[in-house]
Every structure is written in structure tokens, then in C-alpha cells.
Write an enzyme that holds these catalytic residues in place. Structure first.
Site, PDB file in Angstrom:
ATOM      1  N   CYS A 380       0.832  -1.207   0.000  1.00 24.81           N
ATOM      2  CA  CYS A 380       0.000   0.000   0.000  1.00 24.81           C
ATOM      3  C   CYS A 380       0.868   1.260   0.000  1.00 24.81           C
ATOM      4  O   CYS A 380       1.425   1.609  -1.026  1.00 24.81           O
ATOM      5  CB  CYS A 380      -0.974  -0.049   1.170  1.00 24.81           C
ATOM      6  SG  CYS A 380      -2.447   0.916   0.824  1.00 24.81           S
ATOM      7  N   HIS A 513      -3.647  -5.038   0.792  1.00 25.60           N
ATOM      8  CA  HIS A 513      -3.013  -5.599   1.993  1.00 25.60           C
ATOM      9  C   HIS A 513      -3.129  -7.126   2.003  1.00 25.60           C
ATOM     10  O   HIS A 513      -4.085  -7.673   2.550  1.00 25.60           O
ATOM     11  CB  HIS A 513      -3.691  -5.035   3.250  1.00 25.60           C
ATOM     12  CG  HIS A 513      -3.409  -3.594   3.478  1.00 25.60           C
ATOM     13  ND1 HIS A 513      -2.350  -3.153   4.237  1.00 25.60           N
ATOM     14  CD2 HIS A 513      -4.040  -2.489   3.026  1.00 25.60           C
ATOM     15  CE1 HIS A 513      -2.349  -1.838   4.254  1.00 25.60           C
ATOM     16  NE2 HIS A 513      -3.363  -1.408   3.529  1.00 25.60           N
ATOM     17  N   GLU A 515      -1.634  -9.194   3.721  1.00 25.63           N
ATOM     18  CA  GLU A 515      -1.478  -9.773   5.065  1.00 25.63           C
ATOM     19  C   GLU A 515      -2.801 -10.143   5.709  1.00 25.63           C
ATOM     20  O   GLU A 515      -2.849 -11.049   6.546  1.00 25.63           O
ATOM     21  CB  GLU A 515      -0.681  -8.831   5.979  1.00 25.63           C
ATOM     22  CG  GLU A 515      -1.346  -7.528   6.383  1.00 25.63           C
ATOM     23  CD  GLU A 515      -1.113  -6.371   5.415  1.00 25.63           C
ATOM     24  OE1 GLU A 515      -0.879  -6.645   4.218  1.00 25.63           O
ATOM     25  OE2 GLU A 515      -1.192  -5.200   5.846  1.00 25.63           O
TER      26      GLU A 515
HETATM   27  N1  GLN Z   1      -1.911   6.708   2.937  1.00 27.97           N
HETATM   28  C1  GLN Z   1      -2.061   5.932   1.752  1.00 27.97           C
HETATM   29  C2  GLN Z   1      -3.441   6.084   1.153  1.00 27.97           C
HETATM   30  O1  GLN Z   1      -4.365   6.453   1.849  1.00 27.97           O
HETATM   31  C3  GLN Z   1      -1.737   4.468   1.979  1.00 27.97           C
HETATM   32  C4  GLN Z   1      -2.691   3.793   2.902  1.00 27.97           C
HETATM   33  C5  GLN Z   1      -2.177   2.476   3.410  1.00 27.97           C
HETATM   34  O2  GLN Z   1      -1.004   2.203   3.351  1.00 27.97           O
HETATM   35  N2  GLN Z   1      -3.066   1.657   3.916  1.00 27.97           N
HETATM   36  O3  GLN Z   1      -3.636   5.810   0.012  1.00 27.97           O
END
Ligand code: GLN
Length: 538
Positions: A380, A513, A515
Site C-alpha cells: 500500500c 493488503h 497480510e
Molecule cells: N496513505 C495511503 C493512502 O491512503 C496508503 C494507505 C495504506 O497504506 N493503507 O492511500
């Protein structure tokens, strides 16, 4: 008809209610029963989505896009049953629903009160969306005696009365300390905690006693006598060497047996403990290890990256190696320190994150991993920073950045855009921050013969998301010309989901994600592959 098991906690918090509930669920499931797990959190936030990891650890995301308590992660990992939005509720949501209804005149002129209106709403939650489950295990967050948890305990008391005492079981988890000075195990805190619970109308049927050492029969008899619970239902849980031992330990202590006995049921088949035995053996006995660096803002906080830590261990299990996590705080990470900090590291992971603090250190570390050919996984925010690094250093866009961090960065719209939902830009900054991100399962199409395609052995995948910003697709050709390919895209081809580097042993960034979907009994392919590459890195 479903049977309900309510799990409360006493004496102190962090006793492992989530793990106990999850282990019990596994044991019941493996004996042929259909189980559902739910969590009630007494705090006033509507969900934990707006909370800092410093407060409550990781925010776990479900398939259907709910931002929930991290205990739901334990539930999923131990039972392999996907949780839903309807499996987690907070005081904040209960009150907000009740007040919304009141504003609409839904209570027909009545005075709206904690009893019955709040407790009714809690009971609705407990029963909602339950179809053919045999057991519903509901965990109540916090500790009995807290002001916040009172309405929940009152609601489960009423529930048992209405639904039937033979169909509801109360489990209370307490702490039984060992006092070194007197060389004694003390049952008094447990007695007090049960007294507290009984004073609000709930008599536990089973008491699970968390202790650092085995509790002698005499002390267990004392708990049984004072707390009014049959001796067979005073179950001890001594600290396990690894969490994967928990289902085995509860089985040995006959927790599942006593639960089934209470409901006058028999196992439909034998509990299968062999996968946990196998994993425990690998985790405890594996000598070979691999060092993985993880750079983030909250690395020193135990639960901030819970699912991620677990997924890395799962990747280790798949490869028969122990994963040593080298946690590097990103805040004051200087360029000059990167080389030394990453000296004995075989893999670098940059996890999800929010906000500017600590980003430059992450970007420099990614550059180092890219150039030195160290396996890299960006999750992300980690993927977004890999894009920024590549744009700055390979595409020579010096002021490349993310509009989340710098409104004036290149290009005008921002290298990383805010999420565009059905043609409407969702701006968290001037709207509500809660629940407005791109959340939950979304599909990605993988490019044929790409590294990611080989890892997943599939062309279409569905993974859980939680982000507001997106990689701007307009520079795709420039990136690809320089060797960074967009190997996974949203089905409409607009949103880059996965990036990977050609001419690098293992360099992958994902907008989602992974995970959240990794399980000890089914390690996620991305983590298995990342650990394998790190294991092979010299
Ligand atoms: N801050 C980034 C976004 O909102 C990444 C978010 C995250 O890593 N979950 O896109």
C-alpha cells in the site's frame, strides 16, 4: 438454532480473550460445527478506522470493507472463516444508530434510554445475520467493571434470559497471578472479578484462568467454590510458547469438551490438531533464519502491524525458516544510516502508512533495495513510496510525490491521486475521514507471465484494500520503459494494483493488503514467495 457463547474478561486487559475465543472456535469447527465469531467493543469510536495504531493496534479490514478490531484477524487466522461488517460493533455505532432513529421519530414519543433502547440494539447486533450457525461466540472487549462495558454485560444477561439459559453460555477469562515473595498462586483477583460480574447479573458457566504456571488442584477448588462454578469448568491456560499452540493447549484442558457438555452435544468428528502440532514444531525447532527489515512509524508498538507480523511468520513456516524482524523506526531515519541499518538484512518490507512523517527515510531505503537487489515488498503506502522513488531517481522527476503528502508535488494532479469512486473524487480532507477510503475486496487482473502472475498462479485475484490515494496511471509508459511494470491493474485498467521491477530478483509493490488474507494453515503466496527470495538472497 444457534447457541451463543459470551466471552468476558476480568482483572486485567490483554489476557488473550481474542485468542481464546478463536481457539475455541477452531476446536468446535474442527469437530463438525458451524461457528461464527463476533466482537463488541465498548469504545465510542464508530469503528477503529480513525484511531491511531498507538491506541488500539492494527485496524483489520474484512472482505466487505469493514474497518474492525484486530481480534477479528485472530478469528480469521484460526478458523479460516471470513468475518463480515456485521461481526464487529462498538458503543459508538450503537449510540449513533439509536440517536439516528430517535431523530427520525422512530421511538414514537418515548424517552430513549440505555435500558431498553441501547441494550435492545446490542441484542439485535448479537442475533443479526445468523442463519445456520451452530455456535455464535461473542467476545466483549474491555474488562468487567469498566463503566463502558456495562450496557454490553446487561444486554447479554437479558439475552440469556430471553433466548434460553440452556442455549447461552458465559465464559469469563481472568488472571491468576503468582506471587514470588510468598511463592503462591493467588485466586483473590479472580474471586473479585467474578463477584463484579455476578453483581450485574451474570453467573459465569466456565472460568478460564490465565496463569504463568499450572494452578494446583486446591486453588482450582477454591475458585470453583467461591465463584460457584463446577471444578471441571475451571480451566487453566498457562502461557504458551507460540500462539499456534493455543488450540492444542485448550483442547488438553478440555475447554471444547466442557462447552459441548454444557449444551448436551457430542463432537460430530474428532478434533484435528495435527496442523497446529506441525506448525508449532516448525516455529519452535527451526534453526535457519532470515532477517527481514520492516520500516515504519509504529514498529515499536507490538500490535500495530499484527497481521503483517503474522503473515511473515506464515511465509517462514512455508519455507521452513524463522523470520527475524528487524524493526526500523522511520521517523528519524537518515540517508547515511540506511547502509548500516540494512547491512545484514535479506529482505526489506515497507508496510502501509499514512502521512508525511518518516517518508523520506522509507524512500531512501527503497532506493537502496532497488539498487543493491535486495528483495523488496511494498504494501500500500510502501508501493506508493516505491513509485515516488522510481519517478524521482529513474524518470528524473525531481519533485515527484504523493498529493497526500505534498499538494505542490509533480504533476499538478499529484503523482498519486485521491481515489476516484464512480467518477467522484473522495477527498478525506474536507469530508468525513471515517469509512471513506477504498475499503475491502477489489479485483485485480494480472499480466501474463509477470512475476506476480507466477506467484499467484492465477490471472485474477481479489485482495483487501484500505487506502485513499492511487498511483496515477498516466505515466505508465514512462515507468515501463525504464523497467518498472504495472503488472496488476483494476479490471477497468484505470488503477495500478501491482508494480514489479524487471532485472531485479524480487521487487514487488501492491496497492492492497495481502497480510489480511494470510493464514498459518494457508500462508499467503506473496509472503511465501517474498521469504523464499529473501532466504535465497546472499
Ligand atoms: N496513505 C495511503 C493512502 O491512503 C496508503 C494507505 C495504506 O497504506 N493503507 O492511500
Amino acid at each position: 438454532m444457534a447457541r451463543y457463547i459470551f466471552v468476558t474478561g476480568g482483572v486485567v486487559s490483554s489476557l488473550g480473550k481474542g485468542l481464546s475465543s478463536a481457539s475455541l472456535a477452531y476446536l468446535l469447527k474442527s469437530q463438525g460445527y458451524k461457528v461464527r465469531l463476533r466482537k463488541m467493543d465498548p469504545y465510542l469510536n464508530v469503528d477503529p478506522g480513525t484511531m491511531s495504531p498507538f491506541q488500539h493496534g492494527e485496524v483489520f479490514v474484512t472482505d466487505d470493507g469493514a474497518e474492525t478490531d484486530l481480534d477479528l484477524g485472530h478469528y480469521e487466522r484460526f478458523t479460516n472463516i471470513s468475518s463480515k461488517q456485521s461481526d464487529n460493533i462498538t458503543t459508538g455505532r450503537i449510540y449513533s444508530d439509536v440517536i439516528k432513529k430517535e431523530r427520525k421519530g422512530g421511538y414514537l414519543g418515548k424517552t430513549v434510554q440505555v435500558i431498553p433502547h441501547i441494550t435492545n440494539r446490542i441484542k439485535e447486533f448479537i442475533k443479526k445475520d445468523i442463519t445456520n450457525e451452530d455456535f455464535v461466540i461473542c467476545e466483549i472487549g474491555g474488562t468487567v467493571g469498566d463503566i463502558e462495558s456495562l450496557p454490553f454485560v446487561e444486554a447479554i444477561r437479558q439475552f440469556s434470559n430471553e433466548y434460553g439459559k440452556s442455549k447461552t453460555l458465559f465464559i469469563h477469562l481472568t488472571f491468576v497471578p503468582f506471587l514470588k515473595s510468598s511463592d503462591e498462586i493467588k485466586t483473590k483477583p479472580t474471586q473479585h472479578s467474578v463477584k463484579e460480574l455476578r453483581s450485574i447479573g451474570v453467573q459465569p458457566d466456565i472460568i478460564i484462568c490465565r496463569s504463568q504456571q499450572s494452578i494446583p488442584l486446591d486453588q482450582r477448588k477454591k475458585i470453583s467454590l467461591f465463584c460457584n462454578v463446577p471444578i471441571e469448568n475451571v480451566i487453566e491456560t498457562v502461557d504458551v510458547r507460540t500462539i499456534y499452540e493455543a488450540p492444542i493447549s485448550f483442547y488438553n484442558q478440555k475447554l471444547d469438551k466442557q462447552v459441548l457438555k454444557f449444551f448436551k452435544l457430542k463432537p460430530k468428528k474428532r478434533a484435528n490438531l495435527s496442523p497446529w502440532k506441525k506448525i508449532t514444531k516448525i516455529v519452535l525447532n527451526t534453526k535457519k533464519s532470515v532477517n527481514i527489515a520492516i520500516i515504519g512509524k509504529y514498529v515499536n508498538l507490538k500490535d500495530a502491524y499484527k497481521s503483517l507480523d503474522e503473515a511473515l511468520v506464515h511465509g517462514g513456516i512455508a519455507n521452513n525458516v524463522k523470520v527475524n524482524l528487524i524493526r526500523i523506526e522511520s521517523d528519524n531515519l537518515k540517508n547515511s544510516e540506511i547502509k548500516t541499518k540494512l547491512k545484514n538484512v535479506s529482505g526489506l518490507l515497507i508496510p502501509g502508512g499514512f502521512g508525511k512523517r518518516g517518508t523520506e527515510g522509507k524512500i531512501s531505503a527503497i532506493k537502496y533495495a532497488r539498487e543493491k537487489k535486495i528483495p523488496f515488498l511494498g504494501i500500500c503506502f510502501g508501493m506508493q513510496m516505491a513509485i515516488v522513488e522510481f519517478a524521482r531517481n529513474k524518470l528524473k522527476i525531481k519533485n515527484a510525490g504523493s498529493s497526500e503528502l505534498d499538494k505542490k508535488c509533480y504533476p499538478v494532479i499529484g503523482l498519486i491521486n485521491e481515489w476516484d469512486k464512480n467518477g467522484k473524487i473522495i477527498k478525506g480532507t474536507d469530508k468525513n475521514l471515517g469509512g471513506t477510503m477504498r475499503l475491502g475486496l477489489y479485483e485485480a487482473k494480472l499480466r501474463n507471465n509477470s512475476a506476480i502472475n507466477k506467484i499467484y498462479k492465477s490471472k485474477n485475484i481479489r485482495e483487501r484494500h484500505r487506502h485513499r490515494y492511487e498511483v496515477n496511471n498516466s505515466l505508465k509508459a514512462e515507468f515501463e520503459n525504464k523497467g518498472l511494470i504495472f503488472s496488476g491493474m483494476s479490471p477497468d485498467n484505470k488503477l495500478p494494483e501491482i508494480i514489479e521491477l524487471k532485472n531485479h530478483p524480487w521487487f514487488i509493490g501492491v496497492q492492497f493488503h495481502p497480510e489480511f488474507k494470510s493464514r498459518p494453515l494457508a500462508p499467503h503466496p506473496l509472503f511465501s514467495s517474498f521469504i523464499k527470495a529473501s532466504k535465497n538472497h546472499k
